[in-house]
Design a protein around this motif. Structure first.
Motif, short mmCIF file in Angstrom:
data_model
loop_
_atom_site.label_atom_id
_atom_site.label_comp_id
_atom_site.label_asym_id
_atom_site.label_seq_id
_atom_site.Cartn_x
_atom_site.Cartn_y
_atom_site.Cartn_z
N ALA A 1 1.01 -1.22 0.05
CA ALA A 1 0.00 -0.05 0.03
C ALA A 1 0.96 1.27 -0.09
CB ALA A 1 -0.81 0.01 1.25
N THR A 2 0.25 2.33 -0.63
CA THR A 2 0.85 3.81 -0.30
C THR A 2 -0.33 4.58 0.12
OG1 THR A 2 2.26 3.04 -2.26
CG2 THR A 2 2.31 5.46 -1.81
N LEU A 3 0.32 5.16 1.23
CA LEU A 3 -0.68 6.21 1.84
C LEU A 3 -0.39 7.65 1.42
CD1 LEU A 3 -0.79 4.68 5.52
CD2 LEU A 3 -2.13 4.17 3.50
N THR A 4 -1.19 8.44 0.83
CA THR A 4 -0.74 9.69 0.04
C THR A 4 -1.72 10.89 0.38
OG1 THR A 4 -2.24 9.14 -1.62
CG2 THR A 4 0.06 8.24 -2.02
N GLU A 5 -2.45 10.85 1.38
CA GLU A 5 -3.54 12.15 1.66
C GLU A 5 -2.55 13.33 2.29
OE1 GLU A 5 -6.63 12.63 1.21
OE2 GLU A 5 -6.33 10.58 0.21
N HIS A 6 -1.31 13.25 2.74
CA HIS A 6 -0.64 14.11 3.40
C HIS A 6 -0.02 15.29 2.28
CE1 HIS A 6 -0.76 13.45 7.78
NE2 HIS A 6 -0.48 12.14 7.36
N ASP A 7 0.06 16.54 2.82
CA ASP A 7 0.60 17.44 1.69
C ASP A 7 1.81 18.07 1.95
OD1 ASP A 7 -2.08 17.61 0.30
OD2 ASP A 7 -2.67 18.96 1.49
N ALA A 8 2.35 17.41 2.92
CA ALA A 8 3.86 17.87 3.36
C ALA A 8 4.43 16.77 4.09
CB ALA A 8 3.78 19.04 4.38
N LEU A 9 5.71 17.07 4.22
CA LEU A 9 6.66 15.66 4.89
C LEU A 9 5.89 15.18 6.22
CD1 LEU A 9 9.64 14.55 5.18
CD2 LEU A 9 10.03 16.22 6.75
#
Length: 83
Positions: free
Chosen positions: A48-56
């Motif tokens: 899986a790849t979790l991609t909701e964040h907009d920053a580090l």
């Protein structure tokens, strides 16, 4: 034999309760979850790849009883992920 390199830099990581899966942040805004190989010469599988964040992403915590993952990031958000 050298171990395979996952990423150049890892900002944070967390193991699941039985240590069969590993969540890592490769020094960006994503979290990648890998499944540990069944044998010593097996390869790690990206599940899986979790991609909701907009920053580090700055922290990852994996709850041992609920199997939920908590991530925090420099975008000042926290997410709870369920599998």
């Amino acid at each position: 034999m050298l171990a395979p390199r996952v990423e150049d830099k890892v900002t944070c990581h967390a193991w699941n309760a039985d240590r069969t899966q590993l969540a890592v942040c490769p020094n960006n805004n994503t979290v990648i979850i890998f499944k540990k190989p069944a044998t010593e010469d097996g390869s790690w599988e990206r599940v899986a790849t979790l991609t909701e964040h907009d920053a580090l992403v700055t922290d990852i915590a994996w709850a041992p009883k609920t199997n939920r993952i908590l991530t925090t990031a420099q975008d000042r958000n926290a997410y709870v992920w369920t599998k």
